[in-house]
Design a protein around this motif. Structure first.
Motif, PDB file in Angstrom:
ATOM      1  N   PRO A 189      -8.002  26.862 -43.565  1.00 61.02           N
ATOM      2  CA  PRO A 189      -7.839  27.975 -44.456  1.00 61.02           C
ATOM      3  C   PRO A 189      -7.520  29.185 -43.545  1.00 61.02           C
ATOM      4  O   PRO A 189      -8.028  29.856 -42.642  1.00 61.02           O
ATOM      5  CB  PRO A 189      -9.013  28.160 -45.073  1.00 61.02           C
ATOM      6  CG  PRO A 189      -9.727  26.844 -44.916  1.00 61.02           C
ATOM      7  CD  PRO A 189      -9.390  26.332 -43.647  1.00 61.02           C
ATOM      8  N   LEU A 190      -6.064  29.860 -44.092  1.00 60.10           N
ATOM      9  CA  LEU A 190      -5.723  31.066 -43.274  1.00 60.10           C
ATOM     10  C   LEU A 190      -6.928  31.941 -43.271  1.00 60.10           C
ATOM     11  O   LEU A 190      -7.140  33.026 -42.289  1.00 60.10           O
ATOM     12  CB  LEU A 190      -4.513  31.736 -43.888  1.00 60.10           C
ATOM     13  CG  LEU A 190      -3.263  31.049 -43.879  1.00 60.10           C
ATOM     14  CD1 LEU A 190      -2.194  31.443 -44.612  1.00 60.10           C
ATOM     15  CD2 LEU A 190      -2.915  30.532 -42.413  1.00 60.10           C
ATOM     16  N   ALA A 191      -7.865  32.067 -44.392  1.00 59.46           N
ATOM     17  CA  ALA A 191      -8.968  33.173 -44.308  1.00 59.46           C
ATOM     18  C   ALA A 191      -9.744  32.978 -43.338  1.00 59.46           C
ATOM     19  O   ALA A 191     -10.653  33.749 -42.820  1.00 59.46           O
ATOM     20  CB  ALA A 191      -9.524  33.158 -45.706  1.00 59.46           C
ATOM     21  N   TRP A 200       4.254  34.416 -37.797  1.00 58.61           N
ATOM     22  CA  TRP A 200       4.875  32.906 -38.288  1.00 58.61           C
ATOM     23  C   TRP A 200       6.452  33.132 -37.687  1.00 58.61           C
ATOM     24  O   TRP A 200       7.032  33.974 -38.421  1.00 58.61           O
ATOM     25  CB  TRP A 200       4.642  32.607 -39.509  1.00 58.61           C
ATOM     26  CG  TRP A 200       3.108  32.520 -39.839  1.00 58.61           C
ATOM     27  CD1 TRP A 200       2.489  33.477 -40.707  1.00 58.61           C
ATOM     28  CD2 TRP A 200       2.272  31.464 -39.403  1.00 58.61           C
ATOM     29  NE1 TRP A 200       0.945  32.914 -40.775  1.00 58.61           N
ATOM     30  CE2 TRP A 200       0.981  31.717 -39.920  1.00 58.61           C
ATOM     31  CE3 TRP A 200       2.536  30.194 -38.725  1.00 58.61           C
ATOM     32  CZ2 TRP A 200      -0.069  30.897 -39.842  1.00 58.61           C
ATOM     33  CZ3 TRP A 200       1.424  29.465 -38.527  1.00 58.61           C
ATOM     34  CH2 TRP A 200       0.093  29.809 -38.927  1.00 58.61           C
ATOM     35  N   GLY A 205       5.477  28.007 -53.577  1.00 60.79           N
ATOM     36  CA  GLY A 205       5.371  29.284 -52.982  1.00 60.79           C
ATOM     37  C   GLY A 205       6.334  29.306 -51.811  1.00 60.79           C
ATOM     38  O   GLY A 205       7.425  28.658 -51.407  1.00 60.79           O
ATOM     39  N   ARG A 219       2.264  26.896 -40.823  1.00 58.47           N
ATOM     40  CA  ARG A 219       1.691  27.165 -41.804  1.00 58.47           C
ATOM     41  C   ARG A 219       2.299  26.367 -43.334  1.00 58.47           C
ATOM     42  O   ARG A 219       3.597  26.082 -43.276  1.00 58.47           O
ATOM     43  CB  ARG A 219       1.963  28.859 -42.425  1.00 58.47           C
ATOM     44  CG  ARG A 219       1.650  29.149 -43.602  1.00 58.47           C
ATOM     45  CD  ARG A 219       1.694  30.658 -43.616  1.00 58.47           C
ATOM     46  NE  ARG A 219       1.151  31.080 -44.962  1.00 58.47           N
ATOM     47  CZ  ARG A 219       1.010  32.466 -45.371  1.00 58.47           C
ATOM     48  NH1 ARG A 219       1.225  33.317 -44.681  1.00 58.47           N
ATOM     49  NH2 ARG A 219       0.714  32.629 -46.744  1.00 58.47           N
ATOM     50  N   TYR A 239       5.921  29.092 -48.608  1.00 54.92           N
ATOM     51  CA  TYR A 239       5.503  28.429 -47.571  1.00 54.92           C
ATOM     52  C   TYR A 239       5.244  27.054 -47.884  1.00 54.92           C
ATOM     53  O   TYR A 239       4.243  26.380 -47.656  1.00 54.92           O
ATOM     54  CB  TYR A 239       4.194  28.936 -46.974  1.00 54.92           C
ATOM     55  CG  TYR A 239       4.441  30.340 -46.577  1.00 54.92           C
ATOM     56  CD1 TYR A 239       4.926  30.596 -45.289  1.00 54.92           C
ATOM     57  CD2 TYR A 239       4.225  31.659 -47.370  1.00 54.92           C
ATOM     58  CE1 TYR A 239       5.049  31.810 -44.469  1.00 54.92           C
ATOM     59  CE2 TYR A 239       4.146  32.750 -46.591  1.00 54.92           C
ATOM     60  CZ  TYR A 239       5.022  32.792 -45.657  1.00 54.92           C
ATOM     61  OH  TYR A 239       4.961  34.198 -45.007  1.00 54.92           O
ATOM     62  N   GLY A 298       1.428  26.515 -47.255  1.00 53.80           N
ATOM     63  CA  GLY A 298       0.804  27.343 -48.165  1.00 53.80           C
ATOM     64  C   GLY A 298      -0.273  28.262 -47.766  1.00 53.80           C
ATOM     65  O   GLY A 298       0.236  29.115 -46.927  1.00 53.80           O
ATOM     66  N   ASP A 299      -1.458  28.316 -47.988  1.00 55.49           N
ATOM     67  CA  ASP A 299      -2.502  29.218 -47.354  1.00 55.49           C
ATOM     68  C   ASP A 299      -3.250  28.540 -46.241  1.00 55.49           C
ATOM     69  O   ASP A 299      -4.569  28.958 -46.075  1.00 55.49           O
ATOM     70  CB  ASP A 299      -3.454  29.795 -48.368  1.00 55.49           C
ATOM     71  CG  ASP A 299      -2.451  30.689 -49.282  1.00 55.49           C
ATOM     72  OD1 ASP A 299      -1.548  31.613 -48.775  1.00 55.49           O
ATOM     73  OD2 ASP A 299      -2.970  30.959 -50.741  1.00 55.49           O
ATOM     74  N   PHE A 300      -2.825  27.488 -45.575  1.00 53.96           N
ATOM     75  CA  PHE A 300      -3.395  26.804 -44.734  1.00 53.96           C
ATOM     76  C   PHE A 300      -2.479  26.865 -43.084  1.00 53.96           C
ATOM     77  O   PHE A 300      -1.453  26.978 -43.342  1.00 53.96           O
ATOM     78  CB  PHE A 300      -3.640  25.384 -44.940  1.00 53.96           C
ATOM     79  CG  PHE A 300      -4.480  25.012 -46.064  1.00 53.96           C
ATOM     80  CD1 PHE A 300      -5.921  25.058 -45.873  1.00 53.96           C
ATOM     81  CD2 PHE A 300      -4.030  25.151 -47.382  1.00 53.96           C
ATOM     82  CE1 PHE A 300      -6.683  24.856 -47.028  1.00 53.96           C
ATOM     83  CE2 PHE A 300      -4.950  24.892 -48.557  1.00 53.96           C
ATOM     84  CZ  PHE A 300      -6.213  24.698 -48.268  1.00 53.96           C
ATOM     85  N   ALA A 333       0.283  24.824 -52.212  1.00 53.44           N
ATOM     86  CA  ALA A 333       1.543  25.132 -51.419  1.00 53.44           C
ATOM     87  C   ALA A 333       2.715  25.082 -52.129  1.00 53.44           C
ATOM     88  O   ALA A 333       3.792  25.641 -52.073  1.00 53.44           O
ATOM     89  CB  ALA A 333       1.380  24.011 -50.120  1.00 53.44           C
TER      90      ALA A 333
END
Lengths: 391, 391
Positions: free
Chosen positions: A99-101, A247, A10, A34, A12, A36-38, A7
């Motif tokens: 995880p966002l994915a 977001w 970046g 949010r 975010y 990073g990517d979480f 994170a």
């Protein structure tokens, strides 16, 4: 500095922490921030006693949290900064990072009323020249008040929702799929704290009511709009879909370096609109099928969101939790700074090349992605793909 | 025939049974139906097992009941007819009848989106002649589609709510209290069952979605509206208050004798608007300080509510429970049949006598009461008194 992997540095990072609602494989909607990517599962965090927000974060949307107001927003933000910043909390927090994915975003709040302004001088002037050539580019009222109108709250959709090409009347007796489907790149403001009917909200109270910022794509059917809009304004040409980012960036995330001076206003405005000329310095980009076609600068807006808020309520209209008001299309002075394809292609007469194809308006299958950044804050994207008309 | 004392033969007899929400001395909001001069406490009735509606009637508003749909609405109506019609039920029901004098009405449902149409040919033509003298009375699009726009849902208020005179821009640099405060007598339709984004709702499905009817006064600040409305339509000139009747008359209450033929349309309309020309034959009266000044006939509306519904959704916009769409000002062909004071006084130039005083627009302290009747059904009144501007 956050301990969350990936994170740091970046858009975010720990200084951002935008709010949204995610749905995982269990189908349950959870409030989240949010990092990073979480997505940090705030519902689970409040259930576990890691955060106290009056159980508002255990709801399936942000409505109750939005209504809490600035003191609670600050307290939760401070606590999140501790939890995600101090490695001592890693063991208890990490299991709540999704995880966002693995999750999907849904609309984060219930839109109460949706107001759309028309506050870019360059946009209003371009539209005036395109639709009323040879006449004054701006109408007489434009520099005296932030022109706005109400849009359809029920068709505000989250980024990623398919945009079905609307059908409608394109002229007298001419019904069919829209032939001039367009975008409008805008910045939206989400109201947390409502107000009392009959009591105007002065611009100075902006941060007491507004929680945060989203990116907006106000999809527009130009042919339907042109035929219907006299004398009561846009209706079906706009009401089929308005996409917002998943977001919501809280106002508190914008540090001093995110703000700059708004344009000087001439003629002078009435006292209730005489604000401090602070502009959020968001750099927006418009991507059409992965080609960046324009970069609208939000700082060029003639009317600020604080002025819009003051105007919206000066007649005594009250705010409600969940109200959304959007800036209107953001266009700068240059052709590659405009926030609509109507302007980019000058009414469709000057097509642009998008991946080798000449384009004026949107074709089925096209995808538009709006992004916006200021300093190290990256607003949530607004993406949408055009699907064929159903009738 | 009802056993409820005093109800037989009035406008709120057993064949009517309009729904509302009342608050008694305990401060609790309860769903109710009106019978004569009583509110039958539906929350208590459902709690006691006298009615089954999935607990929707135990809520503090009608939202959940509206969402149930036509089959449930019919079943509850049939049961209410038994309970209030058969003297065998008197002992168990009578304790749940609250005299109207002991309760206050509050807004009966949560307004989702509010759309206001402009569907009276006489009104549109009058406004055209007043504002654009010497030009065509109707704009070119008017006979091809029901012109409409979105209003502010958050300022829809129940009958009886004070109407504070709005302040605003009356012209360039000119700020102050509205000088041309007006009414618009309209009929509103309340949506119960929502629809799916992307799927138009044909006019034939009107009764599958629309629950009932309210009277509407769409208060209008003509000076504010005239200055602001180009090019995006009315905004602050309308958004300070829209009053609706406390009681929603279900569509099911209107017998065959309540319907008549709507005006023939020429030129012919597009297929999606080609309806069965059924018009609700409501006779509206406008009382200004207890003087009846106009009697607008709803049957003269050029566009029907079924056409409005079809138009509103033809672009794929979905309906939501609680949506309200209003007819637009109802005006007949004669001067004493108009639904606005703008028309009644021809732009303020031909004042009328109200209790011996010459009046063009509303003065502080004025009260306007709208009523409407068809056969033996009396819609809930819409009353409002003008209070002085706050700023």
């Amino acid at each position: 500095m956050t301990w969350v992997p990936g994170a740091t540095g970046g858009g975010y990072d720990l200084n951002h922490l935008p709010y949204g609602v995610v749905v995982g494989s269990d189908g349950q909607a959870r409030c989240a921030v949010r990092i990073g990517d979480f997505a940090f599962d705030l519902g689970a965090a409040e259930a576990a006693g890691l955060i106290l927000a009056g159980d508002s974060l255990r709801a399936p949307n942000l409505d109750a949290f939005l209504a809490l107001g600035p003191a609670h927003w600050s307290a939760v933000r401070a606590r999140l900064t501790e939890l995600l910043g101090d490695p001592a909390h890693r063991a208890e927090v990490e299991p709540l990072l999704l995880p966002l994915a693995t999750v999907a975003n849904v609309l984060a709040w219930t839109v109460a009323d949706y107001v759309d302004f028309y506050s870019s001088e360059n946009h209003a002037s371009n539209v005036g020249q395109i639709f009323r050539p040879g006449q004054a580019a701006l109408l007489p009222n434009w520099k005296h008040l932030p022109i706005g109108y109400h849009g359809r709250a029920g068709t505000v959709v989250v980024s990623g929702t398919p945009v079905v090409r609307p059908s409608g009347q394109r002229a007298a007796g001419d019904f069919g799929p829209c032939r001039r489907l367009d975008i409008e790149a805008e910045v939206g403001f989400v109201v947390g704290v409502g107000s009392t009917l009959g009591e105007p909200v002065p611009w100075q109270r902006f941060a007491d009511h507004v929680f945060g910022v989203v990116l907006v794509n106000d999809w527009s059917a130009r042919d339907i709009q042109a035929w219907e809009y006299q004398p009561l304004g846009p209706f079906l040409g706009k009401s089929f879909a308005t996409s917002v980012s998943a977001w919501i960036t809280p106002l508190a995330a914008f540090g001093e370096q995110a703000w700059t001076a708004a344009p000087v206003q001439d003629p002078p405005v009435l006292p209730y609109l005489d604000d401090d000329r602070r502009a959020l310095d968001l750099a927006i980009t418009v991507e059409w099928n992965e080609t960046t076609v324009a970069s609208p600068p939000f700082r060029t807006m003639y009317w600020t969101p604080a002025q819009q808020l003051a105007h919206l309520t000066v007649n005594g209209a009250n705010l409600r939790t969940g109200d959304l008001f959007a800036s209107g299309t953001v266009s700068g002075p240059e052709r590659d700074q405009v926030g609509s394809f109507l302007e980019l292609t000058w009414g469709g007469k000057e097509p642009v090349l998008v991946k080798g194809e000449e384009r004026a308006f949107l074709a089925d299958g096209d995808t538009v992605v709006l992004r916006a950044r200021v300093a190290d804050i990256e607003l949530g994207v607004v993406a949408g793909t055009v699907f064929p008309a159903q009738i």
